[in-house]
Design an enzyme around this catalytic site. Structure first.
Site, PDB file in Angstrom:
ATOM      1  N   CYS A 380       0.835  -1.199   0.000  1.00 49.27           N
ATOM      2  CA  CYS A 380       0.000   0.000   0.000  1.00 49.27           C
ATOM      3  C   CYS A 380       0.875   1.256   0.000  1.00 49.27           C
ATOM      4  O   CYS A 380       1.452   1.586  -1.022  1.00 49.27           O
ATOM      5  CB  CYS A 380      -1.005  -0.052   1.145  1.00 49.27           C
ATOM      6  SG  CYS A 380      -2.485   0.896   0.753  1.00 49.27           S
ATOM      7  N   HIS A 521      -3.727  -5.094   0.499  1.00 50.02           N
ATOM      8  CA  HIS A 521      -3.158  -5.666   1.728  1.00 50.02           C
ATOM      9  C   HIS A 521      -3.231  -7.193   1.689  1.00 50.02           C
ATOM     10  O   HIS A 521      -4.132  -7.789   2.283  1.00 50.02           O
ATOM     11  CB  HIS A 521      -3.895  -5.127   2.953  1.00 50.02           C
ATOM     12  CG  HIS A 521      -3.630  -3.683   3.209  1.00 50.02           C
ATOM     13  ND1 HIS A 521      -2.547  -3.253   3.939  1.00 50.02           N
ATOM     14  CD2 HIS A 521      -4.274  -2.571   2.799  1.00 50.02           C
ATOM     15  CE1 HIS A 521      -2.547  -1.933   3.984  1.00 50.02           C
ATOM     16  NE2 HIS A 521      -3.586  -1.492   3.300  1.00 50.02           N
ATOM     17  N   GLU A 523      -1.576  -9.286   3.269  1.00 53.89           N
ATOM     18  CA  GLU A 523      -1.373  -9.896   4.596  1.00 53.89           C
ATOM     19  C   GLU A 523      -2.696 -10.300   5.241  1.00 53.89           C
ATOM     20  O   GLU A 523      -2.736 -11.198   6.078  1.00 53.89           O
ATOM     21  CB  GLU A 523      -0.584  -8.936   5.506  1.00 53.89           C
ATOM     22  CG  GLU A 523      -1.316  -7.687   6.008  1.00 53.89           C
ATOM     23  CD  GLU A 523      -1.267  -6.495   5.054  1.00 53.89           C
ATOM     24  OE1 GLU A 523      -0.976  -6.711   3.858  1.00 53.89           O
ATOM     25  OE2 GLU A 523      -1.530  -5.366   5.490  1.00 53.89           O
TER      26      GLU A 523
END
Ligand code: GLN
Length: 570
Positions: A380, A521, A523
């Site tokens: 990001c 994102h 993750e």
């Protein structure tokens, strides 16, 4: 029939109720049940989206674009069940909804009160589409005794009373402290916490006792007797080497069995914990270890980058390596040479973030890792910073910057060329979204899951094994696509784009071992038993660098040795 499990916490905060809930969800799944987890947070923010990461840790985003508490991340990582906006609420959201209804005149002139209006709203949240699942686990944030939690405790009391007690159980997570000076474990705080629970009408069925060690028989008997809980329902919860040992350790101490017994369910198979055994095995027997640097702004708080931390560990699980994470404050690299600190790390990650502070440090780090060919993962803001670095140092746009920074600094940053700009209009699921920089801050970002189309043959397409992916977003600014040709001429390309070709989603450098920036994102979608492909690939690149550095070192040692032997000859 849906069964409800309410999880509360006592004595102190930070006992890991979220983890306990998540691990229990995983255990019930392993017995073949469908589970869903929900979080009810008593604070007054409508959602954690505007909270600083220093206050409350990371903001976890769901596919459908809700900004939620980080415990929702634990739930997803342990169960693999994607959470929805309807799985997370706060006092603020509950009150907002009650007050909206009051303004709309939907209470037909009644006096609006905590009981029944607020408690009814909470009960509706708990029951919403619960019939889809076998077990609904609802965790109440905070600690018993907090004033702001009272409407939630009252609501779950009523819920059980109205819904039939055989359909609900209460688990209380509590602390058994160890006192060094008298070498004793103390049960009194737990007794007081249970007393407090009872005073508001809640009777715990199961006590989960957090303790540095397994709680010995003597203390468990004492707790059972004084707290009026059946002996086999007093469950030990000792400290763990890894959070991912929680399902197997809780199974060992009988948590899932206690839950099934408490509901009177006796005809289910043993839990199939094969995947959790495999995860624990890989974590405790790594074949190698690598060092990954994370350069960010909120590095002083463990929880601020929770999902990044976990996804890196998952990448390690995928490669059978231990990932040693080194946290660095970006601002430190504004006056310090990155090479001094980062020359011996095996990979560098710059996570998401907000605001200009530390950005020049990040740019310095990116320039270093790009030139030194150290694997780089920009997430990001980490991708936006990479584009700015490249624009400045490769394309020669010396004042390239982000519109986010121009709006800061009272006009001081006006000279920046905004190659990362504020996005005003976009489509989400066929709906036109319009934003203005003057909009209020709550829930106004580009949030939730969006598709990206990947370039065939790119590193990311290879890693994903797909050319279309969906990933979760949380940002206001976008990389300007009009620099595409200029960048491509330098071997830097957007290997992932929004389907309309307008929004760069992924950036890659061709002539680099691993340099990837993503606008989303990844993750948030990584699981220990299903590591995210980009994290698995990033850690693999780090592993490769660690091998190369080792070979280099060995060669140097051999060369040094040879030199010594040669000089001996004289
Ligand atoms: N501040 C940047 C933006 O809003 C990046 C956000 C992030 O990293 N999540 O676009």
């Amino acid at each position: 029939m849906t069964r409800f499990i309410f999880i509360t916490g006592g004595v102190v905060s930070s006992l890991g109720k979220g983890l306990t809930s998540a691990a229990l969800g995983a255990l019930l799944q392993a017995r073949g049940f469908k589970v869903r987890l929900r979080k009810l947070d008593p604070y007054l923010n409508v959602d954690p989206g505007t909270l600083s990461p220093f206050e409350h840790g990371e903001v976890f985003v769901t596919d459908d674009g809700a900004e939620t508490d980080l415990d929702i991340g634990h739930y997803e990582r342990f169960t693999g069940v994607a959470a929805r906006a309807t799985d997370s609420t706060t006092s603020g959201r509950i009150y907002q909804s009650v007050l909206d209804k009051e303004r709309q005149g939907r209470y037909l002139g009644e006096t609006i009160q905590v009981i029944p209006h607020v408690t009814d709203e909470i009960k509706q949240f708990i029951a919403h589409s619960a019939c889809e699942t076998d077990f609904m686990l609802c965790e109440i944030g905070g600690t018993i005794g907090d004033i702001e939690g009272l409407p939630f405790y009252e609501a779950i009391r009523q819920f059980a009373q109205e819904g039939g007690f055989q359909q609900c159980i209460f688990i209380h997570v509590t602390l058994i402290p160890y006192l060094d000076f008298c070498n004793e474990l103390k049960t009194k705080p737990t007794q007081h916490s249970v007393k407090e629970l009872r005073s508001i009408g809640l009777t715990p069925d199961i006590l989960v006792c957090r303790c540095p060690q397994p709680v010995p028989e003597k203390e468990r008997s004492k707790i059972a007797l004084f707290c009026n809980v059946r002996h086999k329902y007093v469950i030990s919860s000792p400290d763990l080497n890894s959070v991912y040992d929680a399902p197997t350790v809780y199974a060992k101490y009988g948590l899932d069995q206690a839950v099934l017994d408490a509901f009177g369910i006796d005809t289910v198979p043993e839990a199939n914990l094969a995947k959790w055994h495999e995860v624990s095995k890989r974590l405790s027997n790594p074949e190698r270890s690598i060092k990954v640097a994370v350069v960010g702004k909120y590095t002083s708080l463990d929880d601020a980058y929770k999902s990044i931390h976990e996804a890196l560990i998952h990448g390690g699980i995928a490669n059978k390596v231990k990932v040693e994470i080194k946290w660095y404050h970006a601002e430190n690299f504004e006056d310090k040479e990155p090479s001094e600190v980062l020359h011996d790390v095996h990979a560098v990650l710059i996570p998401g973030g907000f605001g200009k502070r530390g950005s020049e440090g990040k740019i310095n780090v990116i320039e270093y890792v790009r030139k030194a060919k150290i694997p780089y993962f920009g997430i990001c803001l980490g991708m936006q910073m990479a584009v700015i670095e490249i624009a400045r140092n490769v394309l020669g746009l010396k004042t390239a910057g982000s519109e986010e920074f121009i709006s800061e600094g009272n006009g001081k940053n006006k000279q920046l060329i905004p190659i990362v700009y504020y996005l005003k209009n976009w489509m989400q699921n066929g709906i036109q979204i319009t934003r203005d920089q003057k909009d209020h801050k709550g829930a106004t970002m580009r949030l939730g899951s969006y598709p990206a189309v990947l370039r065939e043959g790119s590193l990311v397409a290879e890693s994903y094994g797909a050319t279309e992916v969906n990933e979760r977003h949380r940002h206001r600014y976008e990389v300007d696509v009009s620099y595409k040709e200029q960048l491509e001429a330098e071997g830097i390309f957007f290997s992932g784009m929004s389907p309309d070709g307008q929004l760069p989603e992924i950036l890659e450098i061709r002539d680099h071992p691993w340099f990837v920036g993503v606008q989303f994102h990844p993750e948030l979608k990584s699981r220990p038993f299903q590591p995210h492909p980009l994290f698995a690939s990033f850690i693999a690149a780090g592993l490769q660098r660690s091998r190369e550095l080792n070979t280099q070192k060995n060669e140097e040692v051999i060369r040094g040795h040879k030199r010594n032997v040669d000089s001996d000859a004289y």
